[in-house]
Scaffold this active site. Structure first.
Site, PDB file in Angstrom:
ATOM      1  N   GLU A  51      83.831   8.430  58.609  1.00  0.00           N
ATOM      2  CA  GLU A  51      82.962   8.879  57.514  1.00  0.00           C
ATOM      3  C   GLU A  51      83.735   8.904  56.206  1.00  0.00           C
ATOM      4  O   GLU A  51      84.622   9.753  56.005  1.00  0.00           O
ATOM      5  CB  GLU A  51      82.397  10.275  57.800  1.00  0.00           C
ATOM      6  N   LYS A  91      78.850  21.999  76.370  1.00  0.00           N
ATOM      7  CA  LYS A  91      78.369  20.779  75.722  1.00  0.00           C
ATOM      8  C   LYS A  91      76.871  20.814  75.398  1.00  0.00           C
ATOM      9  O   LYS A  91      76.188  19.796  75.437  1.00  0.00           O
ATOM     10  CB  LYS A  91      78.720  19.548  76.564  1.00  0.00           C
ATOM     11  N   HIS A 101      80.336  10.796  46.132  1.00  0.00           N
ATOM     12  CA  HIS A 101      80.168   9.708  47.093  1.00  0.00           C
ATOM     13  C   HIS A 101      80.035   8.379  46.371  1.00  0.00           C
ATOM     14  O   HIS A 101      80.570   7.359  46.821  1.00  0.00           O
ATOM     15  CB  HIS A 101      78.942   9.973  47.987  1.00  0.00           C
TER      16      HIS A 101
END
Length: 406
Positions: free
Chosen positions: A101, A230, A401
């Site tokens: 990312e 999980k 960004h």
């Protein structure tokens, strides 16, 4: 008799004489991976040459992967260094982060620089305990009550049975939950520097054998989902699982204004309206901006079980303007399941990530390295939360960004 060649094995697999998972019985792990890679490439038409370029020994990876064909590389960066005053993790440290990312490491790095300018973060593990919760069938609620009483009276026997399977794990307690003719027993263990899921499963199984031999209860499943592993679960948010850890920092107003281009009041309001009210309206179990980002990146960098990011994102971020006009920010992660021994921590690139932190292997005292890892991740999450909240406060999120081209 000579060992079979790659071409021989490819033909035997194609003919159905040998299954993919049986290749390791015929050749070394490296050759077996090559055969599988060739077969998958031929069948799919994919070019898998780059998958065959990895830095670990295929045989050493055997506990971590099945039907191996190669390795996947994730870019690794660092944030920091950042000063940390932890119960187990101290000093000026870089935080290793593996991610695809764009802007994530840059964001956490900005948060680290602000934390550092404020004198560093404080971090503490407040609770420990890996859990496994088997479910038993009983005749009715009266028998359920009797089983609960038996467990309370015989916890030492359950502890002796469980701990007979491990030289490291310690059974801390057993908490019963009754639902009709179902009895769930949530076993909680101190697993020291191991994440410990396999350890507690084996130990709990031994304790269940003792319980079945002494009572009328029947084990239905060794995991009854009240563990809870999980999956998003309120029980982990309340009771914790693995490590419960908090990191915090108080940042002077002038640092907030100069470095983050906003104010303590603005960050506090955004945190309340976004992370608390917005999360509550959404029915979220996590009251934070993006704690999962730091958790996932540091999990990948240090060989943790990536699926347990689900529990690791179970966090609450707080932010408030202090009486002196400064900014107090904290991140509390309820169920961070980490270890510095076992599992993926033995792979060379992941071991290197732990070396960056200075906490590979068993700690002295036992458990201190896993505590340190939990504190390091909490500080990374704190830096990430601070940076994102500030970007929203200054209205720079989109432009940041765009400037980074990501």
């Amino acid at each position: 008799m000579t060992d079979p060649t790659v071409e021989d094995l490819l033909e035997r697999v194609r003919e159905g004489e040998v299954r993919l998972h049986e290749l390791d019985d015929h050749v070394d792990a490296e050759t077996a991976a090559t055969v599988r890679r060739r077969l998958v490439a031929d069948r799919s038409g994919a070019d898998l040459d780059v998958v065959g370029e990895y830095a670990f020994d295929a045989a050493a990876a055997d506990p971590n992967i099945d039907n191996m064909i190669g390795g996947v590389q994730v870019p690794l960066g660092v944030a920091g260094p950042v000063a940390v005053d932890g119960g187990a993790f101290e000093g000026d440290r870089f935080l290793p982060m593996a991610t695809t990312e764009g802007a994530l490491v840059a964001s956490v790095n900005r948060g680290c620089s602000v934390v550092d300018a404020a004198g560093g973060a404080t971090a503490r593990v407040t609770k420990r305990g890996m859990t496994r919760a088997p479910v038993f069938r009983v005749a009715d609620v009266a028998e359920a009550e009797a089983l609960v009483e038996w467990v309370r009276d015989n916890e030492p026997a359950l502890r002796a049975a469980a701990e007979s399977t491990t030289s490291h794990g310690e059974l801390l307690d057993v908490t019963p939950y009754v639902v009709g003719n179902n009895v769930y027993l949530r076993f909680r263990f101190d697993t020291k520097d191991a994440m410990g899921m396999n350890m507690v499963t084996i130990a709990t199984g031994e304790a269940c054998d003792t319980l079945e031999a002494e009572t009328d209860a029947e084990l239905v499943a060794l995991s009854g989902n009240l563990c809870s592993d999980k999956k998003p679960a309120a029980v982990n948010a309340v009771e914790g699982r693995g490590r419960s850890v908090t990191a915090d920092v108080e940042i002077p107003r002038e640092v907030v204004e100069a470095r983050l281009h906003t104010t303590p009041e603005a960050i506090a309001e955004i945190n309340t309206r976004k992370n608390h009210v917005g999360s509550a309206k959404a029915g979220s179990l996590g009251f934070n901006a993006h704690v999962a980002n730091a958790v996932a990146a540091m999990f990948l960098a240090t060989g943790q079980d990536a699926a347990q990011v689900v529990e690791g994102s179970n966090a609450i971020t707080t932010a408030e303007a202090t009486a002196d006009g400064d900014l107090y920010v904290s991140v509390s992660i309820a169920s961070l399941e980490v270890g510095t021994v076992g599992g993926g921590t033995k792979l060379p690139t992941q071991a290197a990530g732990l070396d960056v932190l200075g906490i590979r292997g068993g700690g002295d005292p036992a458990g201190s390295n896993a505590d340190a890892l939990a504190e390091a991740i909490a500080v990374g999450a704190l830096a990430g939360e601070l940076s994102l909240l500030a970007a929203l406060g200054s209205r720079h999120l989109a432009s940041a960004h765009a400037d980074l081209g990501r």
